[in-house]
Design a protein around this motif. Structure first.
Motif, PDB file in Angstrom:
ATOM      1  N   VAL A   1      -3.310   3.125  -1.680  1.00  0.00           N
ATOM      2  CA  VAL A   1      -3.332   2.724  -2.651  1.00  0.00           C
ATOM      3  C   VAL A   1      -2.824   1.513  -2.797  1.00  0.00           C
ATOM      4  O   VAL A   1      -2.485   1.104  -2.407  1.00  0.00           O
ATOM      5  CB  VAL A   1      -2.253   3.252  -4.214  1.00  0.00           C
ATOM      6  N   ASN A   8       0.880  -1.243   0.037  1.00  0.00           N
ATOM      7  CA  ASN A   8      -0.463   0.114   0.254  1.00  0.00           C
ATOM      8  C   ASN A   8       1.065   1.697  -0.201  1.00  0.00           C
ATOM      9  O   ASN A   8       2.064   1.382   0.490  1.00  0.00           O
ATOM     10  CB  ASN A   8      -1.146  -0.142   1.700  1.00  0.00           C
ATOM     11  N   LEU A  28      -9.129  10.395  -4.220  1.00  0.00           N
ATOM     12  CA  LEU A  28      -8.611   9.122  -5.271  1.00  0.00           C
ATOM     13  C   LEU A  28      -9.742   8.134  -5.362  1.00  0.00           C
ATOM     14  O   LEU A  28     -10.424   7.650  -3.957  1.00  0.00           O
ATOM     15  CB  LEU A  28      -7.751   7.674  -4.301  1.00  0.00           C
TER      16      LEU A  28
END
Length: 96
Positions: free
Chosen positions: A44, A2, A11
């Motif tokens: 992410v 991540n 995002l």
């Protein structure tokens, strides 16, 4: 792995699916389309094949079909397939 996202970055991760035989799309022999989005991600995730498979399995469970009835597709394919059907709708998106 991540990665942290800068606090000023917003995002969204979206996956698109073609679904066969789901009751919500007309039952056996039908084809429908759906998407799964993750808004305001602060990290992410590993958006790899395992992530797609996990999301696909979740969509299958939610729609009451076997996992093999749910196929991940590209955004472009989703748009091409769903735009064609938008002409048949009987509602005005400006009223939503």
């Amino acid at each position: 792995m991540n990665y942290d996202i800068h606090p000023l970055v917003d995002l969204k991760i979206t996956l698109y699916f073609r679904v066969h035989d789901a009751d919500i799309f007309g039952g056996p022999g039908s084809v429908g389309y759906t998407s799964q989005g993750f808004d305001h991600c602060t990290e992410v995730p590993a958006a790899d094949a395992a992530f797609v498979k996990l999301c696909s399995a979740g969509a299958a469970k939610f729609l009451g079909v076997p996992e093999e009835a749910v196929e991940a597709i590209s955004w472009q394919e989703y748009e091409a397939e769903t735009d064609e059907h938008d002409e048949d709708r009987d509602w005005d998106e400006n009223e939503l």
